[in-house]
Write a protein that holds these residues in place. Sequence first.
Motif: not given
Lengths: 207, 341, 197
Positions: C59, C61-63, C65-67
């Motif tokens: 959860i 790192y997905v968020g 890296v999206m930034a």
Amino acid sequence: MSLEQFKNRNVGTQNYVKLDLDHSPTTGWCQFKQVVKRTFKPELFVGLGVTFREMVNALFRGKMHTTQYPFEKLPISPRYRAIHDMLRLLESGNYRCIGCGLCEKICISDCISMETKYDENQRKEVSEYTINFGRCIFCGYCAEVCPELAIVHGGRYENASEQRASFSLFEDMLTPIDQLNLQQEYAGFGAISPNADENVKSTPLAY
Amino acid sequence: MVSTIFLTATALPEVIWIGVIIKAVLILAVIAAIAGFGTYIERKILAFMQRRLGPQHVGPFGLLQLAADGIKLFTKEDIIPQHANKFIFSIAPVITAATAFIALAAVPVFPDFTIPFTDILVPSIASDINVGILFVLGMMAAGLYGPLLAGMSQGNKWGIIGSARTAIQFLSYEVVTGLSVLAPIMMVGSLSFVDFNDYQTDGLWLVVYQPIAFVLFLIAGFAETNRTPFDLLEHEAEIISGYVTEYSGMRWGLFFIGEYANMITIGVIASIVFLGGYNDFLFIPGWIMIIGKIAFSFFFMLWVRAAWPHVRPDQLMWLCWKVLMPLAVINVLITGLVIMI
Amino acid sequence: MYETIAFYTFAISTTILFLITVMSKNVLYAMTALASGMVMISGFFFLLGADFLGVVQLIVYVGAVMALYGFAMMFFDATRDIKEKHQNPALVFLLGGLMALMFVVIFSAPIIGDNVQALYPIVEGVGNAQAVGMVLFTKYLVPFEVAALMLLVAMIAGIILAGKKMDYSLTTSEAADEEINVEEKLQADIEREKGEA
């Protein structure tokens, strides 16, 4: 209500009902109040209710609005100018066209061409009559000028065909002799459509 | 707290691999079929709500419209734009569809049941990990890479705007989803879906205790599945089609299968966490209840689409950070206080 | 057996993905490899039975890296390769290599010395989240709270930096108009000076 009331365009003096619109909030507190008010107003659920009501109306009360077009067609207004019809005399079954050539003369896009000859009774007979629908602009002059009401605009608006010639010959536009009893007389320029009564609705002003 | 976990650990009968495989196939077949069928249902219901008939001519009542659409999508030319990043462009739809189905691996759809005349037990979840709810939310978050990569790789300005909106919308609403399910998690004291379900077996549904969390979760769920009040990613009037502008054929179809699978996942989570799960209700058996709940939440999404207008991107962010997130935090605080007392 | 296969699959794919992150000149490939590498790392947590940490890794790192993608979107053209400036490739190679070597030594020393022990082994029947919570709120309470405080400071700083002029609109506010006027005046001054020079 007299006619003068409609002619009065003076906006300021009429009894318009002004909408009671709130001013947009200026301070933070006003904004907060607006948010709270809008949050607890059931407006969103009213919207849901409206769509659900319409669904019930459509499904169970027969208020479905769809016309399944190729299978059912709405009646068309007599004022509509579609592919021409050539009418026949009801008594003899002969075609009404007397070969006067007025339609050919008046045609502004020059799409009507006719050839006539005298038959054995020294009566004008139409030997060739074609309308080039690639050029026709459906202005209706030919129907207007015809002294015998022989050429009128019919209601056939589905013009797709394999060949242009399919519906431009005289025989194609002529009422078939076996359907003479179904031939509709031209209703006249001011005529209303047959389903006009159903289409009359109260305007939004009545609400 | 510990005792409930022991209970679930001991109460679980033996699950053999055939059961798991049957469950996996069941989920894949049923959900994939429903996800495809969802397009038909959506068109039909939206049509009824606008007093239209909807798909009508392919098969009885238009039921075979799905097959017609499928044939069309499969046989359509698969266009990849010349200056697009071809590799990323090709895998982006797969990410959306795959993650949507991976998330379903940890979601209980029906109660446990044994196949008649055999001893094969089909478990409620294909893979019962202890942190099910976090896993599902995390997987759904990972699925958002699909739209993001699709928009960025296609070399199209509408795509870029669409993927920028993906980033902001999902990063923001992740927070609200997490915080809103946090309060029920605190009450149940576990992250496993089975525990959520068992918690509501005898008592009231959790939505009675946590109405605010339920509403917040629904709102955030709409945003995460990209449904109508918040479907800014592909808002036709503003940005053509957003991230799917350059897609065609089955790649485009994969995005939609993913979207519908996500809608079902959100429906399943909402029904298990807040609406009593697959417990029997009065005389109605549990599997009918759960199907009814999922179907209602699916219907609700379509209903909302028919009724409510879009919001602007700035309104969306305003709503998230200034209204929903503080509400969620306050809700968590109050829940914590009540539990402590 | 399955675990060994899974471990080597995850290990190889993680290594390859992070190599792509470092080597690729295309920002889109680099970012995507980074994100999927992070997902692969969470596989190790699942293998070790630490479900909770694995999911958190997913959860978070997905968020995060999206930034990063957001920045990439703002700064680069994602469909083109980026020209990198290498001032001194030999030095970079040397320092990078030395650092990598040091990390390998640091992490492999305890393995060679057989000193790897689980401080908090998994207890049967206690969930992952509970175990993490226990450790976090007893032994590591102070670092945890300090980290929370730092994040709070960072958040407030971010809000202040970004929200300075949020209250008035650039198009309607008079203050903004004045600002524009001042800037125009400055521009005019500069141009006049240029002309005089």
